[in-house]
Design a protein around this motif. Structure first.
Motif, PDB file in Angstrom:
ATOM      1  N   UNK A   1       1.143  -0.911  -0.214  1.00  0.00           N
ATOM      2  CA  UNK A   1       0.135   0.101  -0.079  1.00  0.00           C
ATOM      3  C   UNK A   1       0.998   1.330  -0.038  1.00  0.00           C
ATOM      4  N   UNK A   2       0.277   2.843  -0.554  1.00  0.00           N
ATOM      5  CA  UNK A   2       1.068   3.547  -0.801  1.00  0.00           C
ATOM      6  C   UNK A   2      -0.158   5.138   0.083  1.00  0.00           C
ATOM      7  N   UNK A   3       0.537   5.820   0.717  1.00  0.00           N
ATOM      8  CA  UNK A   3      -0.186   6.945   0.977  1.00  0.00           C
ATOM      9  C   UNK A   3      -1.429   7.351  -0.196  1.00  0.00           C
ATOM     10  N   UNK A   4      -2.282   7.042  -0.043  1.00  0.00           N
ATOM     11  CA  UNK A   4      -3.060   8.198  -1.007  1.00  0.00           C
ATOM     12  C   UNK A   4      -3.702   9.180  -1.003  1.00  0.00           C
ATOM     13  N   UNK A   5      -4.013  10.034   0.157  1.00  0.00           N
ATOM     14  CA  UNK A   5      -4.413  10.991   0.797  1.00  0.00           C
ATOM     15  C   UNK A   5      -4.592  10.943   2.603  1.00  0.00           C
ATOM     16  N   UNK A   6      -4.338  12.021   2.815  1.00  0.00           N
ATOM     17  CA  UNK A   6      -4.702  12.296   4.159  1.00  0.00           C
ATOM     18  C   UNK A   6      -3.640  12.779   4.948  1.00  0.00           C
TER      19      UNK A   6
END
Length: 123
Positions: free
Chosen positions: A27-32
């Motif tokens: 997984x990779x950071x997408x938002x937030x």
């Protein structure tokens, strides 16, 4: 009933440890914003929200009006319409959207096993 994008929202103890763990799973950071104790992680069309100190437990989350990339979709069921359909089917609502408003709103229900389902419309 069109519920929109689906994700699981996890109440985590240590957002940095959770971020590292889910990155190991691809997984990779997408938002937030990790500084605000939340991240939305994505692996293809799988979405996991990591939330530290915002709620206890985990919940299934649906976002009417969005696709899995948080992009607006043209046709969707407004959360108030979803709420009306749920009530007509005898589903008990934990929280309700104000039926007299429009735009962002949310509804929370529990499934028969007590799992939290959060229908969160952002537009």
């Amino acid at each position: 009933m069109k519920l929109g994008a689906f994700s699981i929202s996890l109440g985590v103890k240590d957002i940095n440890a959770s971020k590292a763990f889910y990155e190991a799973l691809g997984f990779t950071a997408f938002a937030g914003d990790i500084k605000q104790n939340y991240l939305i992680m994505k692996n293809e069309n799988a979405i996991i929200g990591l939330f530290q100190g915002m709620f206890e437990g985990n919940m299934l989350t649906f976002n009417p009006g969005w696709d899995e990339n948080a992009e607006n979709i043209d046709e969707f069921d407004d959360v108030r319409q979803i709420q009306k359909q749920l009530k007509s089917k005898g589903v008990t609502l934990i929280t309700e959207a104000d039926a007299q408003t429009s735009g962002p709103a949310s509804v929370i229900v529990h499934d028969p096993d007590g799992n939290v389902i959060y229908v969160d419309q952002h537009r």
